[in-house]
Scaffold this motif. Structure first.
Motif, PDB file in Angstrom:
ATOM      1  N   ARG A   1      -7.995   9.311  -0.734  1.00 30.33           N
ATOM      2  CA  ARG A   1      -8.362  10.290   0.288  1.00 30.33           C
ATOM      3  C   ARG A   1      -7.411  10.221   1.482  1.00 30.33           C
ATOM      4  O   ARG A   1      -7.052  11.244   2.064  1.00 30.33           O
ATOM      5  N   CYS A   2      -6.959   9.013   1.828  1.00 28.34           N
ATOM      6  CA  CYS A   2      -5.987   8.873   2.922  1.00 28.34           C
ATOM      7  C   CYS A   2      -4.681   9.598   2.583  1.00 28.34           C
ATOM      8  O   CYS A   2      -4.107  10.290   3.426  1.00 28.34           O
TER       9      CYS A   2
ATOM     10  N   ALA B   1       1.906   4.957   1.143  1.00 31.37           N
ATOM     11  CA  ALA B   1       1.761   5.757   2.354  1.00 31.37           C
ATOM     12  C   ALA B   1       2.633   6.996   2.249  1.00 31.37           C
ATOM     13  O   ALA B   1       3.669   6.988   1.581  1.00 31.37           O
TER      14      ALA B   1
ATOM     15  N   THR C   1       1.342  12.881  12.010  1.00 35.28           N
ATOM     16  CA  THR C   1       0.153  12.038  12.087  1.00 35.28           C
ATOM     17  C   THR C   1      -1.005  12.873  12.605  1.00 35.28           C
ATOM     18  O   THR C   1      -0.853  13.703  13.486  1.00 35.28           O
TER      19      THR C   1
ATOM     20  N   THR D   1       0.855  -1.185   0.000  1.00 38.43           N
ATOM     21  CA  THR D   1       0.000   0.000   0.000  1.00 38.43           C
ATOM     22  C   THR D   1       0.890   1.233   0.000  1.00 38.43           C
ATOM     23  O   THR D   1       2.004   1.202   0.519  1.00 38.43           O
TER      24      THR D   1
ATOM     25  N   ASP E   1      -5.650  12.965  12.198  1.00 37.93           N
ATOM     26  CA  ASP E   1      -6.847  12.136  12.129  1.00 37.93           C
ATOM     27  C   ASP E   1      -6.761  11.222  10.913  1.00 37.93           C
ATOM     28  O   ASP E   1      -6.499  11.682   9.802  1.00 37.93           O
ATOM     29  N   THR E   2      -6.966   9.943  11.144  1.00 35.04           N
ATOM     30  CA  THR E   2      -6.978   8.986  10.052  1.00 35.04           C
ATOM     31  C   THR E   2      -8.371   8.978   9.451  1.00 35.04           C
ATOM     32  O   THR E   2      -9.360   8.819  10.182  1.00 35.04           O
ATOM     33  N   PRO E   3      -8.474   9.156   8.146  1.00 36.46           N
ATOM     34  CA  PRO E   3      -9.805   9.136   7.538  1.00 36.46           C
ATOM     35  C   PRO E   3     -10.504   7.792   7.773  1.00 36.46           C
ATOM     36  O   PRO E   3      -9.864   6.755   7.883  1.00 36.46           O
TER      37      PRO E   3
ATOM     38  N   SER F   1      -5.320  13.425   2.398  1.00 35.63           N
ATOM     39  CA  SER F   1      -5.580  13.922   3.757  1.00 35.63           C
ATOM     40  C   SER F   1      -4.272  14.081   4.530  1.00 35.63           C
ATOM     41  O   SER F   1      -4.079  15.061   5.253  1.00 35.63           O
ATOM     42  N   ALA F   2      -3.370  13.109   4.375  1.00 34.01           N
ATOM     43  CA  ALA F   2      -2.067  13.204   5.041  1.00 34.01           C
ATOM     44  C   ALA F   2      -1.297  14.425   4.542  1.00 34.01           C
ATOM     45  O   ALA F   2      -0.656  15.141   5.329  1.00 34.01           O
TER      46      ALA F   2
ATOM     47  N   PHE G   1     -11.060   5.740  -1.226  1.00 35.31           N
ATOM     48  CA  PHE G   1     -10.669   5.885   0.176  1.00 35.31           C
ATOM     49  C   PHE G   1      -9.152   5.970   0.303  1.00 35.31           C
ATOM     50  O   PHE G   1      -8.621   6.807   1.034  1.00 35.31           O
ATOM     51  N   ARG G   2      -8.418   5.118  -0.412  1.00 34.58           N
ATOM     52  CA  ARG G   2      -6.950   5.127  -0.348  1.00 34.58           C
ATOM     53  C   ARG G   2      -6.399   6.471  -0.836  1.00 34.58           C
ATOM     54  O   ARG G   2      -5.466   7.011  -0.256  1.00 34.58           O
TER      55      ARG G   2
END
Length: 163
Positions: free
Chosen positions: A101-102, A77, A83, A75, A85-87, A105-106, A98-99
């Motif tokens: 967006r993660c 990263a 670090t 995956t 909030d984790t979506p 978001s980071a 979703f991936r």
């Protein structure tokens, strides 16, 4: 006055980082004894596309890149980002979305942590503030190399990790 990234950018250029990641994916494919055709069939693309990605003649779209990694047990990263909030997956949200967006978001969190505005990120990447906003809100998907450039601008790095 321009704020500085939270950490020193990686020594690799974004293009060199992309090439390293692609080499890792190629090695992982070979370790699993998958042909380019078998991988392509699993991803819903042509073997020619996989070959072009692996030789650097073309860059996969971010969704294809993420599916490629997932198929091989990896995956993507963002490392080096603070670090936050984790979506959480949204109801009915496809895994690929979703991936993405993660990751975005980071990077939005890294931008905020470094006191950069969306305009400053846009200037660093040569894109509009609107584009950065659309990436951060998930309404548009950056290209794979552009995501790596975004990481680099904020002193982060896109890496592959085992799932």
């Amino acid at each position: 006055m321009r704020a500085e990234p939270p950490t020193q950018p990686t020594a690799r250029t974004p293009q060199a980082q992309l090439e390293l990641i692609i080499a890792q994916l190629k090695t992982a494919r070979r370790a699993r004894r998958l042909t380019q055709q078998a991988l392509a069939d699993g991803l819903g693309v042509s073997a020619l596309a996989v070959g072009a990605w692996e030789t650097g003649k073309d860059t996969p779209a971010l969704g294809n890149f993420l599916r490629w990694a997932e198929t091989l047990g990896l995956t993507a990263a963002v490392t080096g980002a603070p670090t936050g909030d984790t979506p959480v997956p949204r109801r009915g949200e496809p895994l690929e979305q979703f991936r993405i967006r993660c990751l975005t978001s980071a990077l939005a969190g890294a931008r905020e942590h470094s006191n950069w505005s969306q305009e400053m990120v846009g200037d660093a990447l040569g894109v509009s503030t609107w584009t950065v906003h659309m990436w951060e809100t998930g309404h548009r998907v950056p290209r794979t190399l552009r995501l790596i450039e975004w990481c680099h601008a904020l002193g982060c790095e896109l890496t592959l990790v085992a799932r």
